[in-house]
Design a protein around this motif. Sequence first.
Motif, PDB file in Angstrom:
ATOM      1  N   GLY A 160       0.403  -1.235  -0.246  1.00  0.00           N
ATOM      2  CA  GLY A 160      -0.242   0.485   0.147  1.00  0.00           C
ATOM      3  C   GLY A 160       0.679   1.494   0.092  1.00  0.00           C
ATOM      4  N   ILE A 161       1.690   1.445   0.922  1.00  0.00           N
ATOM      5  CA  ILE A 161       3.068   2.482   1.084  1.00  0.00           C
ATOM      6  C   ILE A 161       3.496   2.469  -0.478  1.00  0.00           C
ATOM      7  CG2 ILE A 161       4.590   3.791   1.820  1.00  0.00           C
ATOM      8  CD1 ILE A 161       3.915   1.952   4.550  1.00  0.00           C
ATOM      9  N   GLU A 162       4.235   2.148  -1.141  1.00  0.00           N
ATOM     10  CA  GLU A 162       4.677   1.750  -2.748  1.00  0.00           C
ATOM     11  C   GLU A 162       3.662   2.265  -3.380  1.00  0.00           C
ATOM     12  OE1 GLU A 162       4.931  -2.093  -4.409  1.00  0.00           O
ATOM     13  OE2 GLU A 162       6.615  -2.515  -1.862  1.00  0.00           O
ATOM     14  N   ASN A 163       2.336   1.797  -4.113  1.00  0.00           N
ATOM     15  CA  ASN A 163       1.171   2.736  -4.288  1.00  0.00           C
ATOM     16  C   ASN A 163       0.512   3.864  -3.727  1.00  0.00           C
ATOM     17  OD1 ASN A 163       1.634   0.349  -6.944  1.00  0.00           O
ATOM     18  ND2 ASN A 163       0.144  -0.833  -5.370  1.00  0.00           N
ATOM     19  N   ALA A 165       1.367   7.044  -3.939  1.00  0.00           N
ATOM     20  CA  ALA A 165       0.835   8.039  -4.342  1.00  0.00           C
ATOM     21  C   ALA A 165      -0.328   7.900  -5.272  1.00  0.00           C
ATOM     22  CB  ALA A 165       2.262   8.588  -4.630  1.00  0.00           C
ATOM     23  N   ALA A 166       0.447   7.424  -5.321  1.00  0.00           N
ATOM     24  CA  ALA A 166      -1.008   6.899  -7.202  1.00  0.00           C
ATOM     25  C   ALA A 166      -2.316   6.570  -6.156  1.00  0.00           C
ATOM     26  CB  ALA A 166      -1.167   5.586  -8.372  1.00  0.00           C
ATOM     27  N   ILE A 167      -2.455   6.070  -4.741  1.00  0.00           N
ATOM     28  CA  ILE A 167      -3.935   6.102  -3.698  1.00  0.00           C
ATOM     29  C   ILE A 167      -4.565   8.079  -4.248  1.00  0.00           C
ATOM     30  CG2 ILE A 167      -4.518   5.431  -2.313  1.00  0.00           C
ATOM     31  CD1 ILE A 167      -3.360   3.323  -2.483  1.00  0.00           C
ATOM     32  N   CYS A 168      -3.486   8.452  -3.099  1.00  0.00           N
ATOM     33  CA  CYS A 168      -3.854   9.576  -3.337  1.00  0.00           C
ATOM     34  C   CYS A 168      -4.118  10.131  -4.192  1.00  0.00           C
ATOM     35  CB  CYS A 168      -2.499  10.276  -2.769  1.00  0.00           C
ATOM     36  SG  CYS A 168      -1.240  10.155  -0.771  1.00  0.00           S
ATOM     37  N   GLY A 169      -3.871  10.285  -5.686  1.00  0.00           N
ATOM     38  CA  GLY A 169      -4.168  10.914  -7.147  1.00  0.00           C
ATOM     39  C   GLY A 169      -5.557  10.540  -7.500  1.00  0.00           C
ATOM     40  N   ILE A 170      -6.184   9.555  -5.971  1.00  0.00           N
ATOM     41  CA  ILE A 170      -7.490   9.286  -7.003  1.00  0.00           C
ATOM     42  C   ILE A 170      -8.805  10.630  -6.207  1.00  0.00           C
ATOM     43  CG2 ILE A 170      -9.229   7.696  -6.720  1.00  0.00           C
ATOM     44  CD1 ILE A 170      -6.877   5.521  -6.574  1.00  0.00           C
ATOM     45  N   PRO A 171      -9.109  10.740  -7.696  1.00  0.00           N
ATOM     46  CA  PRO A 171     -10.140  12.205  -6.761  1.00  0.00           C
ATOM     47  C   PRO A 171     -11.459  11.538  -5.227  1.00  0.00           C
ATOM     48  CG  PRO A 171     -10.118  12.572  -9.233  1.00  0.00           C
ATOM     49  CD  PRO A 171      -9.666  10.748  -8.691  1.00  0.00           C
ATOM     50  N   GLY A 172     -11.678  12.403  -4.947  1.00  0.00           N
ATOM     51  CA  GLY A 172     -12.301  11.754  -3.711  1.00  0.00           C
ATOM     52  C   GLY A 172     -11.563  11.534  -2.394  1.00  0.00           C
ATOM     53  N   VAL A 173     -10.175  10.997  -2.810  1.00  0.00           N
ATOM     54  CA  VAL A 173      -9.343  10.384  -1.398  1.00  0.00           C
ATOM     55  C   VAL A 173      -9.655  11.537  -0.798  1.00  0.00           C
ATOM     56  CG1 VAL A 173      -7.532   9.584  -0.437  1.00  0.00           C
ATOM     57  CG2 VAL A 173      -8.251   8.791  -2.409  1.00  0.00           C
ATOM     58  N   HIS A 174     -10.667  11.548   0.643  1.00  0.00           N
ATOM     59  CA  HIS A 174      -9.870  12.685   1.626  1.00  0.00           C
ATOM     60  C   HIS A 174      -9.591  12.707   2.434  1.00  0.00           C
ATOM     61  CE1 HIS A 174     -14.861  12.411  -0.414  1.00  0.00           C
ATOM     62  NE2 HIS A 174     -13.894  14.232  -0.428  1.00  0.00           N
ATOM     63  N   ILE A 208       4.119  11.801   1.327  1.00  0.00           N
ATOM     64  CA  ILE A 208       3.468  11.775   0.039  1.00  0.00           C
ATOM     65  C   ILE A 208       2.291  12.125   0.354  1.00  0.00           C
ATOM     66  CG2 ILE A 208       3.382   9.277  -1.455  1.00  0.00           C
ATOM     67  CD1 ILE A 208       5.233   8.011  -0.570  1.00  0.00           C
ATOM     68  N   SER A 209       1.490  11.673   1.128  1.00  0.00           N
ATOM     69  CA  SER A 209      -0.050  12.359   1.231  1.00  0.00           C
ATOM     70  C   SER A 209      -0.122  13.851   0.950  1.00  0.00           C
ATOM     71  CB  SER A 209      -0.842  11.958   2.367  1.00  0.00           C
ATOM     72  OG  SER A 209      -0.696  10.485   2.940  1.00  0.00           O
ATOM     73  N   HIS A 213      -2.472  16.915  -0.992  1.00  0.00           N
ATOM     74  CA  HIS A 213      -2.820  17.429  -0.241  1.00  0.00           C
ATOM     75  C   HIS A 213      -3.919  16.809   0.495  1.00  0.00           C
ATOM     76  CE1 HIS A 213      -1.203  21.009  -1.994  1.00  0.00           C
ATOM     77  NE2 HIS A 213      -1.322  20.538  -3.032  1.00  0.00           N
ATOM     78  N   VAL A 214      -3.398  15.657   0.738  1.00  0.00           N
ATOM     79  CA  VAL A 214      -4.112  14.909   1.552  1.00  0.00           C
ATOM     80  C   VAL A 214      -3.643  14.748   2.730  1.00  0.00           C
ATOM     81  CG1 VAL A 214      -5.139  12.058   1.109  1.00  0.00           C
ATOM     82  CG2 VAL A 214      -4.850  13.473  -0.388  1.00  0.00           C
ATOM     83  N   ALA A 215      -4.429  14.151   3.835  1.00  0.00           N
ATOM     84  CA  ALA A 215      -4.188  14.683   5.445  1.00  0.00           C
ATOM     85  C   ALA A 215      -4.020  12.966   5.271  1.00  0.00           C
ATOM     86  CB  ALA A 215      -5.794  15.113   5.830  1.00  0.00           C
ATOM     87  N   ALA A 216      -2.928  12.959   6.484  1.00  0.00           N
ATOM     88  CA  ALA A 216      -3.145  11.466   7.026  1.00  0.00           C
ATOM     89  C   ALA A 216      -2.638  11.711   7.620  1.00  0.00           C
ATOM     90  CB  ALA A 216      -1.636  10.583   5.792  1.00  0.00           C
ATOM     91  N   GLY A 217      -2.971   9.542   8.507  1.00  0.00           N
ATOM     92  CA  GLY A 217      -2.609   9.963  10.350  1.00  0.00           C
ATOM     93  C   GLY A 217      -2.760   8.813  10.325  1.00  0.00           C
ATOM     94  N   CYS A 218      -2.196   8.040  11.539  1.00  0.00           N
ATOM     95  CA  CYS A 218      -2.774   6.364  12.441  1.00  0.00           C
ATOM     96  C   CYS A 218      -3.146   6.505  13.483  1.00  0.00           C
ATOM     97  CB  CYS A 218      -0.941   6.247  12.518  1.00  0.00           C
ATOM     98  SG  CYS A 218      -0.943   4.446  13.071  1.00  0.00           S
ATOM     99  N   TRP A 219      -3.878   6.088  13.312  1.00  0.00           N
ATOM    100  CA  TRP A 219      -3.730   4.711  15.021  1.00  0.00           C
ATOM    101  C   TRP A 219      -3.080   5.115  16.074  1.00  0.00           C
ATOM    102  CZ3 TRP A 219      -3.747   1.164  18.853  1.00  0.00           C
ATOM    103  CH2 TRP A 219      -4.619   1.331  19.142  1.00  0.00           C
ATOM    104  N   PHE A 220      -3.229   5.285  17.337  1.00  0.00           N
ATOM    105  CA  PHE A 220      -2.139   5.224  18.281  1.00  0.00           C
ATOM    106  C   PHE A 220      -3.654   4.694  19.557  1.00  0.00           C
ATOM    107  CE2 PHE A 220       1.539   6.267  15.846  1.00  0.00           C
ATOM    108  CZ  PHE A 220       2.153   5.275  15.313  1.00  0.00           C
ATOM    109  N   GLY A 221      -2.763   4.277  20.523  1.00  0.00           N
ATOM    110  CA  GLY A 221      -3.879   4.244  22.217  1.00  0.00           C
ATOM    111  C   GLY A 221      -2.939   4.830  23.134  1.00  0.00           C
ATOM    112  N   LYS A 222      -2.027   5.292  22.353  1.00  0.00           N
ATOM    113  CA  LYS A 222      -0.749   5.807  24.474  1.00  0.00           C
ATOM    114  C   LYS A 222      -1.164   7.010  23.278  1.00  0.00           C
ATOM    115  CE  LYS A 222       1.790   2.021  25.315  1.00  0.00           C
ATOM    116  NZ  LYS A 222       2.787   1.238  25.528  1.00  0.00           N
TER     117      LYS A 222
END
Length: 260
Positions: A160-163, A165-174, A208-209, A213-222
């Motif tokens: 998923g990380i390899e791809n 840039a292409a995923i972020c370029g898809i219209p509608g990825v918020h 990359i995100s 101009h796409v926001a990115a983040g990760c779940w964490f419990g700490k």
Amino acid sequence: MPLPKTGRILREKLQRGETVFGTFLQHTTTPSIVEFLPENALDFVIVTCEHNALDLAEFLPMRYALAARGIACLARTHSREPDDVSKVCDSFDGVVVPYVEEPDHARRLAAAALFRPLKGAALEQVLRDNQWPSPKTREYIENDRCANTVFIPMIESLRGIENLAAICGIPGVHAIFVGPNDLTTTMGIPNEYDHPDLIAQLQKIIDISNRSHVAAGCWFGKRDQAERTMRQGARFVVYSNDGSLLKDAMENSFGHLRRI
């Protein structure tokens, strides 16, 4: 009185470059609990049945109670199938889809969320040639039917990380949302959330995100892990879950009282 268009509000915050904050709901289905949420704590929640015996339909009362407070309610799908994505988006403010790796699959998931109810040959024409049945159809889908829908793919593998840039370029990825359990497992460092290799991959995902101009983040419990990722530039902040937040609050409060 109509409820606020909380999905559209969340989309607009993300498009403006704001940082948004949310948590997982895994156990809470009683809408009266929303009354006790502090003001301005949450922009969104993600309801999920991944680790429990509930069904997404049981969270629908929460969706309407949250909307009354201006909080978007997204749902994590059980599967990675476009039909499931469309079904979820007809009931919730948006969808979080697990384990997205391939750009073409991501395009079809985004289309299921944001071009519904188009299907079949009509949808293929839009995806292939950007040819809509009519300007009225496009106006209806983009500015009415799907204007309140948020689409967020989860990146949970090195592929998923390899791809990305292409995923972020898809219209509608918020936004892009990282599932750290699955990602660290595919990296060979399961659940090592402070491992430098994970931290480096998260920086790569965020960078990359941001270029798209796409926001990115990760779940964490700490909290320190969430703070670290925010310092890396994360704008889609998903912290803890309802069960863990209750556990932490009770441990802090009663632990203090029992020490007096």
